[in-house]
Motif scaffolding. Structure first.
Motif, short mmCIF file in Angstrom:
data_model
loop_
_atom_site.label_atom_id
_atom_site.label_comp_id
_atom_site.label_asym_id
_atom_site.label_seq_id
_atom_site.Cartn_x
_atom_site.Cartn_y
_atom_site.Cartn_z
N ARG A 1 5.90 15.05 -29.81
CA ARG A 1 7.24 14.91 -30.39
C ARG A 1 8.14 16.06 -29.98
O ARG A 1 9.30 15.88 -29.62
N ASP A 2 7.59 17.28 -30.03
CA ASP A 2 8.40 18.45 -29.66
C ASP A 2 8.76 18.43 -28.18
O ASP A 2 9.87 18.83 -27.79
N ALA A 3 7.82 17.97 -27.34
CA ALA A 3 8.09 17.92 -25.90
C ALA A 3 9.22 16.94 -25.60
O ALA A 3 10.10 17.22 -24.78
N LEU A 4 9.22 15.79 -26.27
CA LEU A 4 10.28 14.81 -26.04
C LEU A 4 11.61 15.28 -26.63
O LEU A 4 12.67 15.01 -26.06
N THR A 5 11.55 16.01 -27.74
CA THR A 5 12.78 16.58 -28.29
C THR A 5 13.39 17.58 -27.33
O THR A 5 14.61 17.59 -27.08
N THR A 6 12.56 18.46 -26.78
CA THR A 6 13.04 19.44 -25.80
C THR A 6 13.62 18.75 -24.58
O THR A 6 14.67 19.15 -24.05
N LEU A 7 12.96 17.70 -24.13
CA LEU A 7 13.45 16.95 -22.98
C LEU A 7 14.82 16.36 -23.27
O LEU A 7 15.73 16.40 -22.42
N ALA A 8 15.01 15.81 -24.46
CA ALA A 8 16.31 15.25 -24.83
C ALA A 8 17.40 16.31 -24.83
O ALA A 8 18.53 16.05 -24.43
N GLU A 9 17.04 17.51 -25.27
CA GLU A 9 18.04 18.58 -25.34
C GLU A 9 18.43 19.11 -23.98
O GLU A 9 19.53 19.62 -23.78
N THR A 10 17.53 19.01 -22.98
CA THR A 10 17.87 19.48 -21.63
C THR A 10 18.77 18.50 -20.91
O THR A 10 19.45 18.88 -19.95
N ASP A 11 18.77 17.22 -21.35
CA ASP A 11 19.74 16.23 -20.86
C ASP A 11 19.80 16.17 -19.35
O ASP A 11 20.81 16.52 -18.75
N PRO A 12 18.74 15.73 -18.67
CA PRO A 12 18.67 15.82 -17.22
C PRO A 12 19.65 14.95 -16.46
O PRO A 12 19.92 15.19 -15.29
N VAL A 13 20.23 13.90 -17.09
CA VAL A 13 21.13 13.03 -16.33
C VAL A 13 22.53 12.96 -16.91
O VAL A 13 23.30 12.06 -16.62
N GLY A 14 22.88 13.93 -17.75
CA GLY A 14 24.27 14.04 -18.15
C GLY A 14 24.72 13.16 -19.29
O GLY A 14 25.89 12.89 -19.45
N GLY A 15 23.80 12.71 -20.14
CA GLY A 15 24.20 11.93 -21.29
C GLY A 15 24.62 12.84 -22.43
O GLY A 15 24.84 14.03 -22.26
N ARG A 16 24.72 12.27 -23.63
CA ARG A 16 25.14 13.04 -24.78
C ARG A 16 23.93 13.37 -25.63
O ARG A 16 23.23 12.48 -26.09
N THR A 17 23.66 14.66 -25.83
CA THR A 17 22.48 15.03 -26.60
C THR A 17 22.84 15.36 -28.03
O THR A 17 24.01 15.47 -28.39
#
Length: 311
Positions: free
Chosen positions: A286-302
């Motif tokens: 869960r934490d790994a996916l949360t961190t991934l969402a916060e890095t926003d690799p393709v420019g969406g809205r986090t």
């Protein structure tokens, strides 16, 4: 009584099949049939009865299913070691339910990083379907990643907000009738490509209907393939910005702001069950996916860290 019978009973209620329950418990079908016979004698009830090609639980078995499952979950929580989880050395499998859009735009970077950061972790991505929530409840998946707007019962599960993603209009790169912007009249009269997820209409089209925005629907197709059908046509479509930015060059499309100010973005959340709440490996996922969402690799809205978190 033999408490192992409750484990078998729980699996039979989950799978509704002697064969599948035996496979999940790694025992022979004859052994599971014998166990079902013992359960029938214990409760003086058939437990499972034939219904067409499948089996269904009796009313008594149905009434016992939830209490027995909750009891076993509590026992597991007590006996499960609460030690730390090291992804670099751990050997474990996780399963996530997600649609193609989420797999391509969100999970792909996570999958790519597993080989070096967590080589012993095996990830299975299950396709979305009408039974996705039931699969999560039956612990056939560790996480469900889904738009909050599609899961009205999300508040009854532990969950966490991952990111927001707005809609953009996709059109052919050289569309002859559209300049730097698209008007509402053009949006309503140009051929419109509607997207769907299985038998469900897209959240975008549901919003447009609610707002009373007319469309000239010419084609309906799946969410993932929709942007690739626009090249060399007069078609337009509403697509998620994360996906659109990722494939715009390959699909030969350009992106424009929609002429609909009241169009709300989607909010992607991940959902799990109380059974895995305190599991160290599950927390790492869960934490790994949360961190991934916060890095926003393709420019969406986090989302800010912790927004919408129920864990």
């Amino acid at each position: 009584m033999d408490l192992n019978l409750l484990v078998a009973f729980d699996m039979l209620m989950t799978e509704r099949s002697v064969t599948r329950a035996a496979r999940r418990l790694s025992i022979g079908q004859s052994s599971m049939s014998a166990t079902l016979a013992r359960l029938r004698k214990l409760f003086d009830d058939p437990i499972l009865v034939r219904d067409g090609r499948g089996s269904v639980p009796t009313p008594l078995a149905e009434s016992l299913a939830t209490p027995v499952h909750d009891l076993l979950t509590s026992v597991e929580a007590v006996l499960e070691p609460q030690d730390s989880f090291d992804p670099a050395t751990a050997v474990r499998s996780f399963s996530v339910i997600a649609n193609d859009y989420l797999t391509m735009t969100f999970l792909q970077p996570f999958i790519a990083g597993l080989a070096t950061a967590a080589p012993g972790i095996h990830l299975t991505v299950q396709p979305m379907g009408d039974d996705a929530v039931d699969r999560l409840r039956r612990h056939q998946a560790d996480l469900l990643v889904i738009p909050r707007e599609e899961l009205q019962e999300h508040a009854s599960f532990p969950h966490r907000t991952l990111f927001h993603d707005r809609y953009v209009v996709a059109a052919d790169r050289n569309h002859p009738e559209i300049g730097d912007r698209i008007t509402l009249e053009q949006f309503s009269t140009l051929p419109y490509l509607a997207a769907s997820s299985g038998r469900r209409r897209s959240l975008a089209d549901k919003q447009l209907d609610f707002l009373g925005i007319p469309r000239n629907v010419g084609i309906t197709t799946g969410l993932g393939v929709a942007p690739f059908l626009i090249r060399d046509t007069r078609l337009i479509a509403l697509v998620h910005e994360r996906l659109a930015r990722l494939i715009a060059d390959a699909a030969g499309i350009r992106l424009l702001d929609p002429p609909i100010p009241d169009l709300h973005p989607i909010t992607e959340i991940m959902v799990w069950t109380p059974r895995t709440e305190s599991d160290a490996g599950h927390r790492w996922l869960r934490d790994a996916l949360t961190t991934l969402a916060e890095t926003d690799p393709v420019g969406g809205r986090t989302c800010p860290s912790g927004e919408g978190s129920a864990s």
